[in-house]
Scaffold this motif. Structure first.
Motif, short mmCIF file in Angstrom:
data_model
loop_
_atom_site.label_atom_id
_atom_site.label_comp_id
_atom_site.label_asym_id
_atom_site.label_seq_id
_atom_site.Cartn_x
_atom_site.Cartn_y
_atom_site.Cartn_z
N ASP A 296 0.93 -1.77 -0.57
CA ASP A 296 0.03 -0.29 0.18
C ASP A 296 0.86 1.11 -0.25
O ASP A 296 0.91 2.28 -0.29
CB ASP A 296 -0.62 -0.13 0.87
N PHE A 297 2.23 1.45 0.85
CA PHE A 297 2.22 2.24 0.86
C PHE A 297 3.31 2.75 -0.87
O PHE A 297 3.62 3.84 -1.01
CB PHE A 297 4.24 2.27 1.82
N ARG A 298 3.82 1.51 -1.35
CA ARG A 298 4.57 1.95 -2.80
C ARG A 298 3.09 2.62 -3.27
O ARG A 298 3.96 3.11 -4.26
CB ARG A 298 5.15 0.60 -3.65
N GLU A 299 1.80 1.52 -3.54
CA GLU A 299 1.80 2.57 -4.47
C GLU A 299 1.03 3.62 -4.10
O GLU A 299 0.88 4.71 -5.08
CB GLU A 299 -0.24 1.72 -4.02
N PHE A 335 4.75 9.77 2.97
CA PHE A 335 4.50 8.56 2.47
C PHE A 335 5.67 7.37 2.80
O PHE A 335 5.92 6.58 2.08
CB PHE A 335 5.03 8.17 1.17
N VAL A 336 6.07 7.55 3.74
CA VAL A 336 7.22 6.86 4.40
C VAL A 336 6.33 5.15 5.29
O VAL A 336 5.91 5.48 5.69
CB VAL A 336 8.05 7.43 5.56
N ASP A 337 7.20 3.51 5.02
CA ASP A 337 6.84 2.80 4.64
C ASP A 337 7.31 2.48 6.47
O ASP A 337 8.85 2.59 6.43
CB ASP A 337 7.17 1.73 3.90
N PRO A 338 7.32 2.35 7.06
CA PRO A 338 7.49 1.87 8.89
C PRO A 338 8.74 1.23 8.94
O PRO A 338 10.04 0.61 9.38
CB PRO A 338 6.38 1.67 10.36
N ASP A 339 8.22 -0.09 8.06
CA ASP A 339 8.86 -1.46 7.86
C ASP A 339 10.41 -1.18 7.22
O ASP A 339 11.39 -1.14 7.80
CB ASP A 339 8.32 -2.81 7.52
#
Length: 497
Positions: A296-299, A335-339
């Motif tokens: 979801d973050f990448r999209e 838009f940062v992905d926490p993982d």
């Protein structure tokens, strides 16, 4: 074209020297704003414009294996491009100042034109420094430096019997006295020539130019490039700060490692670690209730477009390839992905933190995460960098005495941010583990960490919170046991003496 044909001609001896002299003379009078071939384009069949004499010389020497002279030719082109970059920087800075004063921003303004021209020049300069760096790397050990000039044309560089590029010289030691009759010949490495540019300096200039290029692509203004006559300590700090601000963490780290050392380097790396930790903590806090996956973050990120003053269609792969000095998580905060953010921090700490820095970067990262959110819990891998785990046989935390793991730093961080429950659990787990350790290990635990005043203060603060009454009792119990064992170990030591 003619340049490619000239580079492939079987020239040797006097003919090669004459051609080199002619090309170096042409390079000497070539204007800085020469608009011929760029680095790497000399073999292109589509080139119809004038040839760059520096690059023709580079091709001549490279084809003949004379990499020291090839590095000299490429260095001349790099110096020329430096002057071009400075001229275009002045134009871009003036255009930005005028645009701000007029309070007008438009894609059709002079700002876009001059900023793009500056970025194009930076991209050419980065490529030229990279070519020079590769040429010097291929030189023999001890000869990885170059000096501008026409020295290559004045010597027969292709003569394999000459010793001009060996990096060593013959010296004679008097073995039998001072009369010079009994001399021993040996080889000694020669240092760089006077006013020579070493491979280390070329590498630093490459990193600096690439970092400035990435800043421009990220949307920074020319004033953020720290372009001054002398790139001193203050400018290094300012540039690293600007790179971190634009989420260019790979470039910020490269600039810090290349241009700083010792305590200054540690401080700059702490800045990078703190920003990475804050980025991860804030992303985890904001996304914790939305249950978004990495996909979801990448999209979502794919729909985001970076704001820039540049016409990126006129730039090459160096500027638009996703990071010249290494990959960076350049996504904006929302838009940062926490993982991915925590993983970036982990990779950074594993590479740049350790016993030599007393795990200072890990401590800064933990404290920053605590400051970013009152509810954040740092990952287990970050906790393990302080404690080292509690497995049997040799995995005890060594503490400050051995400059190994430093659980006291994590305990103090917990206490500083009122993480009393986490602090109590950490103290109970680490202190209780030593009850089954050898007497020498228990003694080290008692004298090195945790310091007694820290434990007493923690016990009092935990006891003042009704919800943590059970932890307070457990902590008091392990502290009492620790004290009794320390007294017993002390008594045994006195008996042995």
């Amino acid at each position: 074209g003619g340049a490619e044909a000239l580079a492939s001609l079987p020239l040797h001896g006097d003919r090669l020297s004459s051609v080199c002299k002619a090309l170096e003379g042409k390079a000497h009078v070539m204007p800085d704003d020469f608009d011929g071939y760029s680095v790497g384009s000399i073999s292109s069949s589509t080139n119809t414009g004038p040839s760059n004499p520096h690059l023709v010389l580079y091709a001549l020497f490279t084809a003949r294996g004379a990499m020291k002279d090839a590095a000299r030719a490429s260095l001349g082109e790099s110096r020329r491009l430096e002057r071009v970059v400075f001229q275009r920087f002045v134009s871009a800075e003036n255009a930005f100042i005028a645009d701000v004063n007029d309070d007008v921003v438009s894609d059709d303004t002079e700002v876009v034109h001059v900023a793009t021209a500056l970025a194009v020049s930076f991209e050419q300069l980065v490529g030229s420094w990279l070519v020079t760096l590769n040429a010097m790397t291929l030189c023999d050990s001890g000869t990885r430096f170059a000096r501008e000039g026409n020295g290559a044309a004045n010597t027969n560089v292709m003569d394999a019997d000459t010793d001009s590029g060996s990096g060593e010289e013959d010296v004679f030691d008097a073995a039998g006295g001072v009369d010079g009759t009994n001399l021993t010949k040996r080889r000694r490495r020669k240092g760089p020539e006077k006013d020579a540019t070493t491979i280390g300096e070329v590498r630093r200039q490459y990193v600096l130019s690439a970092a400035r290029l990435e800043l421009l692509v990220a949307g920074a203004s020319p004033g953020d490039l720290c372009f001054t006559d002398s790139f001193d300590e203050t400018q290094v700090t300012n540039l690293v700060t600007a790179l971190v601000t634009h989420a260019r963490f790979g470039s910020a780290t490269a600039v810090a490692v290349s241009w700083a050392e010792g305590e200054r380097l540690t401080k700059l790396l702490c800045l990078v670690a703190a920003t990475l930790a804050a980025r991860a903590a804030l992303a985890q806090t904001k996304r914790s209730g939305k249950k978004l996956s990495s996909r979801d973050f990448r999209e979502t990120l794919n729909s985001y477009e970076t704001t820039s003053f540049l016409d990126v269609t006129k730039l090459g792969v160096l500027a638009t390839g996703g990071g010249v000095l290494g990959p960076s998580d350049v996504a904006p905060e929302q838009f940062v992905d926490p993982d991915a953010a925590w993983q970036n921090l982990r990779l950074f700490l594993e590479k740049h933190d350790g016993e030599t820095r007393n795990h200072k970067l890990s401590e800064i990262a933990a404290r920053t995460a605590f400051a970013a959110s009152a509810t954040i819990r740092i990952p287990q891998w970050l906790i393990a960098r302080f404690t080292g785990g509690s497995g049997p046989h040799g995995t005890l935390s060594q503490g400050m005495a051995h400059r190994g793991k430093n659980p006291t730093a994590l305990l103090n961080a917990y206490i500083s941010y009122d993480r009393l429950e986490d602090a109590a659990r950490l103290a109970i787990r680490e202190v209780a583990y030593f009850k089954d350790a050898p007497a020498t290990e228990r003694t080290k635990c008692a004298v090195s960490w945790f310091p007694e005043p820290v434990l007493v203060d923690l016990c009092e603060r935990v006891g003042g919170v009704p919800e943590l009454a059970g932890l307070a009792e457990a902590l008091t119990r392990v502290m009492g046991h620790r004290k009794r064992m320390a007294e017993a170990d002390g008594a045994k030591l006195v008996e042995m003496m």
